[in-house]
Each structure stands twice: as structure tokens, then as C-alpha cells.
Design an enzyme around this catalytic site. Structure first.
Site, PDB file in Angstrom:
ATOM      1  CE1 TYR A   6      -3.347   2.902   0.568  1.00  0.00           C
ATOM      2  CE2 TYR A   6      -1.912   3.529   2.399  1.00  0.00           C
ATOM      3  CZ  TYR A   6      -2.949   3.816   1.519  1.00  0.00           C
ATOM      4  OH  TYR A   6      -3.578   5.028   1.593  1.00  0.00           O
ATOM      5  CG  HIS A  30      -4.247  14.331  -1.270  1.00  0.00           C
ATOM      6  ND1 HIS A  30      -4.351  13.561  -2.405  1.00  0.00           N
ATOM      7  CD2 HIS A  30      -4.639  13.535  -0.247  1.00  0.00           C
ATOM      8  CE1 HIS A  30      -4.789  12.360  -2.086  1.00  0.00           C
ATOM      9  NE2 HIS A  30      -4.975  12.316  -0.775  1.00  0.00           N
ATOM     10  CG  ASN A  78      -0.711   8.972   5.472  1.00  0.00           C
ATOM     11  OD1 ASN A  78      -0.607   7.773   5.302  1.00  0.00           O
ATOM     12  ND2 ASN A  78      -1.823   9.612   5.183  1.00  0.00           N
ATOM     13  CE1 TYR A 121     -18.349  29.622  47.036  1.00  0.00           C
ATOM     14  CE2 TYR A 121     -19.223  28.561  45.072  1.00  0.00           C
ATOM     15  CZ  TYR A 121     -19.202  28.703  46.449  1.00  0.00           C
ATOM     16  OH  TYR A 121     -20.017  27.920  47.227  1.00  0.00           O
ATOM     17  NE  ARG A 153     -15.010  31.497  49.865  1.00  0.00           N
ATOM     18  CZ  ARG A 153     -16.163  30.834  50.041  1.00  0.00           C
ATOM     19  NH1 ARG A 153     -16.175  29.604  50.492  1.00  0.00           N
ATOM     20  NH2 ARG A 153     -17.311  31.418  49.756  1.00  0.00           N
ATOM     21  CG  PHE A 190      -3.260   7.831   9.391  1.00  0.00           C
ATOM     22  CD1 PHE A 190      -4.588   7.730   9.724  1.00  0.00           C
ATOM     23  CD2 PHE A 190      -2.698   6.807   8.635  1.00  0.00           C
ATOM     24  CE1 PHE A 190      -5.370   6.661   9.313  1.00  0.00           C
ATOM     25  CE2 PHE A 190      -3.461   5.729   8.207  1.00  0.00           C
ATOM     26  CZ  PHE A 190      -4.805   5.659   8.556  1.00  0.00           C
ATOM     27  CD  GLU A 216      -9.293   8.286   4.332  1.00  0.00           C
ATOM     28  OE1 GLU A 216      -9.754   9.453   4.348  1.00  0.00           O
ATOM     29  OE2 GLU A 216      -8.387   7.918   3.562  1.00  0.00           O
TER      30      GLU A 216
END
Length: 511
Positions: free
Chosen positions: A53, A83, A195, A280, A283, A328, A414
Site C-alpha cells: 500500500y 490533495h 500522512n 468564589y 476564594r 495518522f 475513512e
């Protein structure tokens, strides 16, 4: 001088130096041989018959398609160009430089299979100031920060755009002006570059560093507000916090005690004060800010591990096997970013309540309304408090956890993603809001301390008052306020307010 990084052992202070100071970085040459061995293993697979792959196959849902050996280089080039789908404004250069350093660390582990030539090009780009233009949006935080990292890789190929010497240029021109040559990607190199979680991690680290600066400053302004309101320091007694045991709470209380030590204002109302307890926001500062500090420290541990991780795919293992996995997936980064966001919200929320206390004459124990010397004729810090409320609310709206969201992508290959990238990116505007909230508290608290004259605050807090008054004068009459808020916010953002009280007083990220 470039910072020499040891992959697998890069420290949080080194990463902080790269972010704040834009320090160039390089991989320790000891790791060059491991990088080369992994590259040779990938080259052997690319020339063989066995499909692996990302080396001689397609990507994602197209992993079953075998790629001819003659097309391996074209495969990697096509991967990067296809991409480059980022949108939105360019990421800040400090973020891009940090993510490039993180990519160096990951590749330097010798499990990614890239040639040393790629590592040296990233090092040279950092050294020469070639900063890829990376659009801020487009990653879902799984299968790597694909789109943004592709924009980085494109510049390395002589494509895309980069900033150089203050100009935005075509990638090839930026490299040429810096005296650098683009690379032709070999087998698996494009995949190794895109990746990975480096964009998400860089954004989360930046958010962490900025949140910690704000947290330190909030202890200074919180102590100033305590004195301005004539609040009690008794709730900061060390045994109270030791009995609970949380490290952040113990450290926050210790800082508040040190900051308030020796205050004549405090000494003036140790007896005869009819109030039994403070609200608060005064404190419970150690409990709230300390819990936030613990969250930031946990995020720091997670992000330091991630910064040293190999997060591309497939990986060249120590026995020479090349195995596909899922490093990844940025879930650890997403969860860390969500924690930082919640801490940022809470630090701002309790600070905003202290601002509100100081401007309210019903709560501020003798201070004039809105800290104006002539209330009515002057509105004083009335609308500065409103601005702090607006910013606090905006941060609440942005704090919804990103990690609980997911959507299937890539034809369901994915099918669970982390959303780490935008979960971390929202930390930049959130911390910007927080800087201003803490800056506004600095203005209100110092104004309140001034109005307690002739009584003075503690020696350490007088140094903080001096830092504030060096950039914003006291408010005697109403004036145009926006520059004051901006100056006070910058005092926090730059770290100068926290630094004004000296080293060793405020808690660090590392325990």
C-alpha cells in the site's frame, strides 16, 4: 543557529522555542543512517512485484489498484497535487514552521522510508525562511492532515505558494530565491509527507503555549484583584490545598501566596473586616486555575509524545517489514485540544467574574462604581467589563468538544475521523480572547489598587502594576479605550506581565 532535534526525545521547551522564536531546526545527523536504510527498503519494494500500500498501489479506497513501477514517481506527484484542497486564510508562519519541525522529527525516526534529501530540504527551508502557504481548513484529522500537509509538500516540489522575505511567491520562485532546488518525489515519499498529524499537533501546541501564558498572567491579575477587592488570602493556606492533593491547585495557591506576601493592603484589613467569606472568584482561584493547570499539563504530556511520534503510513518496521496501520489518526491530539479549550474557557470565566466584582460597588468593598474617580460624569471601566463578558461568551461557544464529532470520508474507507485540526485551530482565537480578558482584568485590578492609595500592594505585585502602567496610564477621566485594551492584551500575550513578577513565582507546564 539551528536547533538540533533528537527524534523520539524532543522536549516541550524545544518545541516552545521553535514556536515563540522561529528557531530553525535540523535532525541530529546520528539518525541519517536509519533514514537512509528505510529509504533503501522502500526502493527495493517499489522495484519488486509484491503490491504494498502506498508504494505501488493507489490510495485510500483505490488501494487495490496496482501501479506500474514506471509510474511510481508520477503516482507521488499526482497524490500531492490532488490533495492540495485547502481553503481559507493561510496559517500563521509560526505554526507552519513548527509543523515543518514536527515533520522533521517524524521522518527522522527512520520508519517513513523517505530519502535523506527530503529531510535536508525541509531543514534548508526552515533555515532560509521558505514558509509554505498552507490554507487553514480542509483536514478532518485522520489519514493525516492530508490537505494542509499537501500544500507544504507542493512547495518542496516547486509547486504551490510560499512566503519568503516578506513576499508571497510561487513555490518554485521562493525556492529559487533561497538558493534551493525542488525535489522529484520517489516511491512513498508523497504519502510520508502528507500522512501524519503534524498540522493538528502544531496548532494544539501553539494553543497550549498560549493558554499557559494566559494562565500564568491570570494568577498575577487574580492576586491583584484579590488585593484591590480587599479579599482574604486565608483560603490560599497551604494545608487546605495539601488536604485535597491536586498538584495544579497546590501550585496555584503557592503562587498566589507568594504574589500577595507583604501587601500593606492585605495587612490593613486582617482585623475588623466584617466579611466572613469572599465570592468564589476570589476564594476558589486555586481550585479553578489549578484544575486548568492540571489539564494543560496533561495536554502537554500527550502533545510531547505526539510530537515525537511517527504518524504516517505504511511504516518500515525494525525488521524490514512494511506494515500499514493507523498512526495518522489524531484522536490523542483532538482530546488534548478539547481539554485545552475547556481550560481556556474556565480561566477566562473566573477572571471575568473578578472584573465584574471590581466594577460593582455592591461587591467591591468601598471602590467607586466602575472604578471611575467621578462616577456618573465618567463611565470608567463599565464597557471594558462588558467586552470581557462578550469574549468570555464567545469562548464558551467555541469550546464544544471537536473530538465527539465524526463523519465518514473517502467512500467510507475513512469512516471515523478525529476533527483534531479544527479542534486545535480554534485555540488560536480562543486564546486571543483570553489574552484580552486577562488584560482587562489587569486594567481593572491595577485601577482598584491605585484607588486604595495611600495603601500599597505587595512588592511583587507592585512590579506587575509597573508593567501595566508602562503601557496604559491610570484612568482619571473617560477616554478612548480601545488602545488601552489592546495594549493590556498584548502585555499578556507577549508574556511580559507574567515575567514582571520574576522567575520561579508562577507554575510551569512541566512538573
Amino acid at each position: 543557529m539551528a536547533l538540533t532535534l533528537t527524534p523520539g526525545a524532543v522536549s516541550l521547551p524545544q518545541l516552545e522555542q521553535i514556536y515563540w522564536e522561529n528557531t530553525p531546526a535540523r535532525v541530529d545527523p546520528v539518525f541519517h543512517s536509519a533514514i537512509t536504510r528505510a529509504a533503501e527498503r522502500i526502493a527495493a519494494i517499489a522495484g519488486g512485484a509484491e503490491p504494498v500500500y502506498g508504494i505501488n498501489t493507489g490510495f485510500g479506497k483505490l488501494a487495490s489498484i496496482r501501479i506500474d513501477g514506471a509510474d511510481v514517481a508520477t503516482l507521488q506527484r499526482n497524490l500531492i497535487l490532488s490533495h492540495c484542497c485547502g481553503v481559507g486564510a493561510a496559517l500563521p508562519e509560526s505554526i507552519v514552521r513548527l509543523l515543518m519541525a514536527l515533520k522533521l522529527v517524524s521522518l527522522g525516526r527512520g520508519a517513513s522510508g523517505v530519502r535523506l534529501e527530503l529531510v535536508r530540504l525541509i531543514e534548508a527551508m526552515l533555515e532560509q525562511g521558505v514558509v509554505p502557504v498552507i490554507p487553514e481548513k480542509g483536514s478532518v484529522g485522520a489519514s493525516g492532515d492530508l490537505a494542509p500537509l499537501a500544500h507544504m509538500a507542493a512547495v518542496m516540489m516547486g509547486e504551490g505558494e510560499a512566503f519568503f522575505a516578506g513576499e508571497r511567491l510561487p513555490g518554485t520562485d521562493a525556492l529559487k530565491r533561497a538558493g534551493l532546488l525542488p525535489v522529484v518525489l520517489a516511491a512513498k515519499e508523497g504519502l510520508a509527507l502528507i500522512n501524519g498529524t503534524q498540522v493538528s499537533t502544531a496548532l494544539a501546541l501553539a494553543g497550549l503555549f498560549r493558554a499557559h501564558r494566559a494562565a500564568q498572567a491570570a494568577l498575577v491579575t487574580g492576586a491583584l484583584s484579590t488585593d484591590a477587592a480587599m479579599g482574604s488570602s486565608a483560603p490560599f493556606h497551604p494545608e487546605i490545598h495539601a488536604l485535597r492533593g491536586h498538584a495544579g491547585q497546590i501550585d496555584a495557591a503557592a503562587s498566589l501566596r507568594a504574589l500577595l506576601a507583604g501587601s500593606p493592603i492585605r495587612e490593613s484589613h486582617l482585623t475588623g473586616d466584617e466579611r466572613v467569606q469572599d465570592p468564589y472568584c476570589i476564594r476558589c482561584q486555586p481550585q479553578v486555575d489549578g484544575a486548568c493547570l492540571d489539564i494543560l499539563r496533561q495536554a502537554a504530556r500527550t502533545l510531547t509524545v505526539e510530537a515525537n511520534a511517527v504518524t504516517d503510513n505504511p511504516l518500515v518496521l525494525s525488521d524490514g517489514l512494511v506494515v500499514s496501520g493507523g498512526n495518522f489518526h489524531a484522536e490523542p491530539v483532538a482530546l488534548a485540544a478539547d481539554g485545552i479549550a475547556l481550560a481556556v474557557c474556565e480561566i477566562g470565566a473566573i477572571a471575568q467574574r473578578r472584573i465584574a466584582l471590581l466594577v460593582d460597588p455592591a461587591l467591591s468593598y468601598g471602590l467607586p462604581a466602575f472604578l471611575a474617580k467621578k462616577p456618573g460624569l465618567n463611565s470608567g471601566l463599565m464597557i471594558a467589563e462588558v467586552t470581557s463578558a462578550a469574549l468570555m461568551s464567545e469562548n464558551k461557544q467555541m469550546a464544544h468538544p471537536a473530538s465527539v464529532d465524526s463523519t465518514p470520508t473517502s467512500a467510507n474507507q475513512e469512516d471515523h475521523v478525529s476533527m483534531a485540526c479544527h479542534g486545535a485551530r480554534r485555540l488560536l482565537p480562543m486564546t486571543e480572547n483570553l489574552f484580552t480578558i486577562i488584560g482587562i482584568e489587569a486594567l481593572t485590578a491595577v485601577q482598584g489598587v491605585d484607588l486604595r492609595a495611600p495603601l500599597e500592594t505587595s512588592p511583587l505585585l507592585k512590579q506587575a502594576v509597573g508593567a501595566v502602567r508602562a503601557v496604559v496610564p491610570g484612568l482619571d477621566e473617560d477616554r478612548y479605550m480601545a488602545p488601552d485594551l489592546a495594549a493590556a492584551g498584548e502585555l499578556v500575550a507577549s508574556g511580559r506581565l507574567a515575567a514582571s513578577v520574576g522567575a520561579g513565582v508562577l507554575p510551569e507546564l512541566a512538573q
